[in-house]
Structure formats: C-alpha cells, structure tokens
Design a protein around this motif. Sequence first.
Motif, PDB file in Angstrom:
ATOM      1  N   ILE A 146       0.944  -1.088  -0.011  1.00 16.85           N
ATOM      2  CA  ILE A 146      -0.143   0.009  -0.057  1.00 16.85           C
ATOM      3  C   ILE A 146       0.733   1.244  -0.095  1.00 16.85           C
ATOM      4  O   ILE A 146       1.598   1.437   0.945  1.00 16.85           O
ATOM      5  N   ARG A 147       0.792   2.046  -0.979  1.00 14.57           N
ATOM      6  CA  ARG A 147       1.728   3.195  -1.292  1.00 14.57           C
ATOM      7  C   ARG A 147       1.109   4.416  -0.496  1.00 14.57           C
ATOM      8  O   ARG A 147       0.195   4.490   0.213  1.00 14.57           O
ATOM      9  N   ASN A 148       2.105   5.534  -0.652  1.00 11.32           N
ATOM     10  CA  ASN A 148       1.541   6.849  -0.342  1.00 11.32           C
ATOM     11  C   ASN A 148       0.051   7.171  -0.470  1.00 11.32           C
ATOM     12  O   ASN A 148      -0.373   7.146  -1.522  1.00 11.32           O
ATOM     13  N   HIS A 179       2.525  -3.172   7.167  1.00  9.40           N
ATOM     14  CA  HIS A 179       1.846  -3.971   7.454  1.00  9.40           C
ATOM     15  C   HIS A 179       2.192  -5.684   7.038  1.00  9.40           C
ATOM     16  O   HIS A 179       2.372  -5.681   5.992  1.00  9.40           O
ATOM     17  N   PRO A 180       2.088  -6.273   8.060  1.00 13.07           N
ATOM     18  CA  PRO A 180       2.732  -7.575   7.683  1.00 13.07           C
ATOM     19  C   PRO A 180       1.869  -8.417   6.601  1.00 13.07           C
ATOM     20  O   PRO A 180       2.695  -9.052   5.643  1.00 13.07           O
ATOM     21  N   GLU A 181       0.597  -8.280   6.535  1.00 13.14           N
ATOM     22  CA  GLU A 181      -0.126  -9.190   5.621  1.00 13.14           C
ATOM     23  C   GLU A 181      -0.112  -8.649   4.301  1.00 13.14           C
ATOM     24  O   GLU A 181      -0.211  -9.231   3.279  1.00 13.14           O
ATOM     25  N   PHE A 182       0.121  -7.266   4.203  1.00 12.27           N
ATOM     26  CA  PHE A 182       0.120  -6.548   2.713  1.00 12.27           C
ATOM     27  C   PHE A 182       1.316  -5.754   2.361  1.00 12.27           C
ATOM     28  O   PHE A 182       1.371  -5.092   1.718  1.00 12.27           O
ATOM     29  N   ALA A 183       2.609  -6.478   2.971  1.00 11.64           N
ATOM     30  CA  ALA A 183       3.895  -6.119   2.412  1.00 11.64           C
ATOM     31  C   ALA A 183       4.219  -6.722   1.136  1.00 11.64           C
ATOM     32  O   ALA A 183       5.118  -6.064   0.329  1.00 11.64           O
ATOM     33  N   PHE A 184       3.439  -7.633   0.561  1.00  7.47           N
ATOM     34  CA  PHE A 184       3.861  -8.483  -0.627  1.00  7.47           C
ATOM     35  C   PHE A 184       2.612  -8.687  -1.415  1.00  7.47           C
ATOM     36  O   PHE A 184       2.326  -9.918  -1.547  1.00  7.47           O
ATOM     37  N   LEU A 185       1.726  -7.776  -1.825  1.00  8.48           N
ATOM     38  CA  LEU A 185       0.592  -7.909  -2.542  1.00  8.48           C
ATOM     39  C   LEU A 185       1.055  -8.390  -4.005  1.00  8.48           C
ATOM     40  O   LEU A 185       2.170  -8.019  -4.321  1.00  8.48           O
ATOM     41  N   PRO A 186      -0.097  -8.661  -4.840  1.00  6.14           N
ATOM     42  CA  PRO A 186       0.081  -9.090  -6.149  1.00  6.14           C
ATOM     43  C   PRO A 186       1.012  -7.869  -7.067  1.00  6.14           C
ATOM     44  O   PRO A 186       1.604  -8.067  -7.857  1.00  6.14           O
ATOM     45  N   ARG A 187       0.586  -6.848  -6.578  1.00  3.12           N
ATOM     46  CA  ARG A 187       0.850  -5.475  -7.318  1.00  3.12           C
ATOM     47  C   ARG A 187       0.822  -4.430  -6.345  1.00  3.12           C
ATOM     48  O   ARG A 187       0.278  -4.573  -5.219  1.00  3.12           O
ATOM     49  N   LYS A 188       1.406  -3.097  -6.907  1.00  6.27           N
ATOM     50  CA  LYS A 188       1.394  -2.059  -5.794  1.00  6.27           C
ATOM     51  C   LYS A 188      -0.127  -1.585  -5.667  1.00  6.27           C
ATOM     52  O   LYS A 188      -0.997  -1.883  -6.548  1.00  6.27           O
ATOM     53  N   PHE A 189      -0.395  -0.766  -4.684  1.00  7.24           N
ATOM     54  CA  PHE A 189      -1.724  -0.509  -4.394  1.00  7.24           C
ATOM     55  C   PHE A 189      -1.692   0.737  -3.901  1.00  7.24           C
ATOM     56  O   PHE A 189      -1.249   1.465  -2.998  1.00  7.24           O
ATOM     57  N   LYS A 190      -2.917   1.762  -4.243  1.00  6.66           N
ATOM     58  CA  LYS A 190      -2.775   3.095  -4.117  1.00  6.66           C
ATOM     59  C   LYS A 190      -4.324   3.440  -3.584  1.00  6.66           C
ATOM     60  O   LYS A 190      -5.397   3.059  -4.108  1.00  6.66           O
ATOM     61  N   ILE A 191      -4.426   4.429  -2.688  1.00  6.70           N
ATOM     62  CA  ILE A 191      -5.464   4.883  -2.138  1.00  6.70           C
ATOM     63  C   ILE A 191      -5.333   6.413  -2.251  1.00  6.70           C
ATOM     64  O   ILE A 191      -4.492   7.127  -1.948  1.00  6.70           O
ATOM     65  N   ALA A 192      -6.518   6.736  -2.569  1.00  3.20           N
ATOM     66  CA  ALA A 192      -6.815   8.430  -2.432  1.00  3.20           C
ATOM     67  C   ALA A 192      -8.301   8.528  -1.905  1.00  3.20           C
ATOM     68  O   ALA A 192      -9.337   7.933  -1.837  1.00  3.20           O
ATOM     69  N   GLU A 254      -9.073  -3.628   5.020  1.00  2.00           N
ATOM     70  CA  GLU A 254      -8.479  -4.900   5.280  1.00  2.00           C
ATOM     71  C   GLU A 254      -9.237  -6.112   4.501  1.00  2.00           C
ATOM     72  O   GLU A 254      -8.550  -6.789   3.860  1.00  2.00           O
ATOM     73  N   ALA A 255     -10.531  -5.919   4.327  1.00  2.00           N
ATOM     74  CA  ALA A 255     -11.284  -6.885   3.559  1.00  2.00           C
ATOM     75  C   ALA A 255     -11.202  -6.762   2.166  1.00  2.00           C
ATOM     76  O   ALA A 255     -10.845  -7.929   1.672  1.00  2.00           O
ATOM     77  N   ILE A 256     -11.083  -5.554   1.632  1.00  3.96           N
ATOM     78  CA  ILE A 256     -10.858  -5.401   0.338  1.00  3.96           C
ATOM     79  C   ILE A 256      -9.395  -6.109  -0.199  1.00  3.96           C
ATOM     80  O   ILE A 256      -9.183  -6.400  -1.074  1.00  3.96           O
ATOM     81  N   VAL A 257      -8.350  -5.538   0.615  1.00  2.00           N
ATOM     82  CA  VAL A 257      -7.066  -6.085   0.506  1.00  2.00           C
ATOM     83  C   VAL A 257      -6.757  -7.300   0.691  1.00  2.00           C
ATOM     84  O   VAL A 257      -6.125  -8.138  -0.332  1.00  2.00           O
ATOM     85  N   LYS A 271      -1.529  -8.246 -15.396  1.00  2.00           N
ATOM     86  CA  LYS A 271      -3.185  -8.683 -15.017  1.00  2.00           C
ATOM     87  C   LYS A 271      -3.335  -8.668 -13.222  1.00  2.00           C
ATOM     88  O   LYS A 271      -3.992  -9.313 -12.997  1.00  2.00           O
ATOM     89  N   ALA A 272      -2.252  -8.115 -12.629  1.00  2.00           N
ATOM     90  CA  ALA A 272      -2.180  -8.390 -11.316  1.00  2.00           C
ATOM     91  C   ALA A 272      -2.708  -7.283 -10.511  1.00  2.00           C
ATOM     92  O   ALA A 272      -2.974  -7.413  -9.271  1.00  2.00           O
ATOM     93  N   ARG A 273      -2.990  -5.935 -11.053  1.00  2.00           N
ATOM     94  CA  ARG A 273      -3.441  -4.967 -10.278  1.00  2.00           C
ATOM     95  C   ARG A 273      -5.101  -5.249  -9.868  1.00  2.00           C
ATOM     96  O   ARG A 273      -5.631  -6.000 -10.547  1.00  2.00           O
ATOM     97  N   ILE A 274      -5.552  -4.578  -8.842  1.00  2.00           N
ATOM     98  CA  ILE A 274      -6.860  -5.233  -8.395  1.00  2.00           C
ATOM     99  C   ILE A 274      -7.952  -4.920  -9.268  1.00  2.00           C
ATOM    100  O   ILE A 274      -9.032  -5.547  -9.279  1.00  2.00           O
ATOM    101  N   LYS A 275      -7.736  -4.035 -10.216  1.00  2.00           N
ATOM    102  CA  LYS A 275      -8.835  -3.391 -11.137  1.00  2.00           C
ATOM    103  C   LYS A 275      -9.055  -4.766 -12.008  1.00  2.00           C
ATOM    104  O   LYS A 275     -10.199  -4.722 -12.438  1.00  2.00           O
TER     105      LYS A 275
END
Length: 602
Positions: A146-148, A179-192, A254-257, A271-275
């Motif tokens: 999860i990025r900036n 966050h230990p569970e979300f340090a190695f996601l399938p791809r980068k993750f951005k929240i606004a 947390e549920a989303i990720v 094809k790894a982004r959540i989109k």
Amino acid sequence: MYRYTEFDRAFLRQRAAQFRDQLERWSDGRLGEDAFRPLRLQNGWYVQRHAPMLRVAVPYGEVSSAQLRVLARIAREYDDPPAEVYASAMAAQGQLGTTRLPTHCAHFTTRTNVQFNWIPLSKAADVMDLLATVDMHGIQTSGNCIRNISCDERAGVTPDEIADPRPFAEIMRQWTTLHPEFAFLPRKFKIAITGAHDDRAATAWHDVGLELVRDAAGELGFRVRVGGGMGRTPMIGTVIRAFLPWHQIMNYIEAIVRVYNQYGRRDNKYKARIKMLVKAEGQRYIDEVEEEFRQIVERDGGPHTIPLSELERVRACFEPPAALAQRTASRDAAEPSRATATATASTATTPRYARWLERNVAAHKAPSLRIVTLSFKRLHQAPGDASAEQIERVADLVDRFSAGEARVTHAQNIVLPWVHEDDLAALWEAASQAGLASANVDLLTNMIACPGGDFCALANARSLPIADAIMERYQDLDELEDIGEVDLHISGCINSCGHHHSGHIGILGVDKDGAEWYQITLGGSDGTLASGVAQAGKVIGPSFSASEVPDAIEAMLRVYRETRQPLDSTGAEKFVDTVRRVGLEPFKTAANAARAQQRSLA
C-alpha cells in the motif's frame, strides 16, 4: 499538520540505520543483488536509465518549510551526477536533445511524492539519515504494497468540504506502514481520499477511492470505490459501498485488500492490479469483500475499528497552525508602513496581478484567508521540477505567508493553504521575483508530465522535450485565457505516470521500430466538477513524431475555438465539453492534416 511522535521518529531512525547496514553489506558483496533489490525498493530507491532515483513520501501532500529546506539541501548537495554519467545521458538524448537535463533539483509527482534522479547509491544512507531529521522517508513509495495515501491539496481549508480527510489518511498511513499481511501484494496498491464535493484527488482512478459523505441522518461515512487505475488497461473504480460508517473504514479496507491478496494474479504482472480482479469477478468480488468484512467484524471483533478518541486525537493535529494565530495577532497590532501600503496599492492595479488572482487564488473556508497555488510551470523547466534555489524560495514564502505549511498538488505545483487576503499582493510580488507566479492554473501550460525517457528505464519516449515545445508555443497569456481550461497530460510510457488517460488532451510516448512516437487521446477526465465524471480519453488515430505533436495540438485547439458554443458572461464552452459534444472526428481530421502538411514541407 501531523507532527511525528517520539515513537515515529525512533522508528525512522532505526529504519535509516537498517538501510545503511543493508547498503554496506550489498556494497562489500555480503548481500546479493537479488536480495538487496526488494530492500532498496521498500525504502524508495529505484535504479533508472542513468542513475538511481529516490522517491520520498509526502503523505497526503502536506509538507513543512523545514522539510522543504531539507529537500532543497538534498537537491543541491546530492542530486549531482558524475561528469561522465551526465555526458552519457546527454549524448543519449538523440533527436530530441534540445535542452540540458536538469540536475540539482527535485521532481514533484502526480501522487504528491518527491523524486531525485541523480543521487548515487553510495550516498543513499546519508540522504535517508537527513530525511529522518525532518520526519521524512521513502518507505513504501515502491514495491507491491500500500503506497503513499493521497488527498485533495485543499483538504481542511476548502469551503466545499464535507469533512477533512487528512485525519483518516494519517490513521491509515500509520496502519498500513509495514503491515505484515500486505507487504507483498500481487501488485502495487494506491488509495486516495477526498472530503470535498469537487474531487480534486481523482479518487475514481485509484485502487481504492474514498469519498467522505453524509447519510440521510447526517452521519459521516465513506462512499467506497475499488478497481480504478491507469496503465495498460485504464479503468474507473466501481462503487462497492455507497455508505460505510467512518469508524469501520480500516476493517473494510482490510477486507478489500485481503480478498485481493488471496485471489489477485501473481503469474502475470499486467493482470495483477486489483482492477483486473474486480473486472473479472464483478459481483463475486464484492460479495467476497462483504463476507470477509462481516467476519472481521463479527468473528474478530473489528480489531481496526477507529475509536472516536483516536480520531479526535489525530484531528487535533490538523487544527489551523499556531503560527497562523500569532501572525494574525501581529498583523492586527502592527500598522502597515507607507511604503508597503504604496506597493500594495500599485500592485492592485497591475493586470498581471489581477490575472494571477483569478487563476491561482481560491476561496478559503475562513473568510479572511485564501488558498494560493505557486506554479512551477514555465519555459525550459520540466513540469514538476524545482531547483534547489526555487525550493528554498518556496520555503521562505511558506514561512512568511502560510504559517510554515504547504501542500504538494496532483498537478505538480505547491499550494499555500493559510494566506491572509491582505498579504496577497505582497505574496504575488515575492513569488514573481522567485519566478513562481505564473498565472496558468487550469490552463494549457499548467501541464502534467512524467520524467519520461530522459530518466526512466521503463519509458518508450521522452516527455520533457514535448512539454517544452508546447510550452514555448503558448507563452501568450491572452491566447491561453481565450483557449480556456485544458488539462494536458504527458506520459513517456503506458505505465501512465503522467496520467495521460485523464487528460482532456493526453500524450503517450510509444516505441515504433526503435523510434519515439506519440499517441494523442482526447476527452479524458480526472473527475473534477470542471471536467465531469472520470473517464479515459480516446485515441484519435495513428501516432505522431515528436516534431509533429505541437502542430497537431495547435490544429485541434483551432478546431475547438472555431466550434465551441458561447455560454454566458462567464465564458465559452470548455474544450473537453466541445470534444464530447462534436466527437473526435473534427479534431482527428485537423491533427492529421497538420501532420500531412508538415511532412510535405520536410
């Protein structure tokens, strides 16, 4: 703005020391390249085309004058390539190498981070130590995590705000860091996150976009979007919750990720982004998130529910700065000198000042204050770049006029959020002397651009020469005002760091048989009220060579000026609205004709 606690500062010092040890072990061969790569990326260090690149986090865009001065020092003392490296980079510019590559500068990005392009890894640990002295770092500005978290640059000060999103962004920043569970996601993750009616944070274009809203009873909560993103497959986020109570937002994220982490593709990075997961699974994904959220709340007791006491504690950090009240008191007590009064009166009658007031100054929720944008967009300066001297001048202006606080904007400028109305003339004069008073906010030359092929190893083409060529052609402010509001966005590759998909005019660098070419898109939007709902622009046809792009832009703008409809006393139909009304064909025809004419003269 949020002030780090001693715990925060100790954490940063320890992280900097840890990185120094990793760097030393890599330098002497005890740590292999494959092992070191994820460690440097987790701290914001990339290896680019010619040199390392450091990305510094600026959470939700807030930056202090002290932090700006450290960024200026890093630019001056560390962003300095060896002569042979710089000479090689200049030689590689090829046909577009018309200007010197910038050094001793910082680059402000569309996600409100700050990048440096020439710092050698041998000095990386010293830079991280220096950043830590002012509560800055590069943690999670890279990697599949999860990025900036970004916000509206007017958060907390704009009159159109439902609620200030910054306290929520800060709580999420603390929760997501390492966050230990979300340090190695399938791809980068951005929240606004946005709290305003006008979505200046472009939330629909993010992996998770959060909009603060109130329900029929007046309770505060979030409208939640998931699955937005640009890149190879641009998508607008899907609303999966119309209203979520504010205190449940981290349990829901947390549920989303967690669902994404479980089902996201790891075998194909394209094809790894959540989109892609949201598109492929549709309602099934939403159902999985809702079930996971139910279990987090009911089975686990909602461990990340935000207590009101915690929200109030963090909110207190975002009260108007104490320096603002002190300045107000000193201004009220002091009588302006005759020289100051004369200068202000003289400035008030200057057409350039009037234009700046109209373009760069916005209303504030406090009637006596204003929000002011300082523009870095000028001829022969790459969009988003700021020299060490300019950053220092900005820091001085921030101290003098904005109570020591500033914001980095989505459009790669700087906002001063605490300016007294009575100080506007003096600020304009000081900003003019510093070359930071371009009255071009929302106009064509306030363009967005990534560093492109001059720096980025992923880029197919250069962005900066294209930006400069267009900037040079449109230096007449009267002409720019007549054209009106146009978002021009330039990316050097399909990764879309210049957000070309959301530009009213988008320019994308592409590779064609080893040569640099550019696709042009029309009709995109980031979702602000001025541009309408968020949507991706459409390609107008075959790509253009670098020399053909400015003529194509000029031809399309000519079609707009000939085709637009008059509205009322406030102005004519906007460019993006004309494109949507008449369609792409007239603009495509004009651009192709300009290309054919140029080739016939070649």
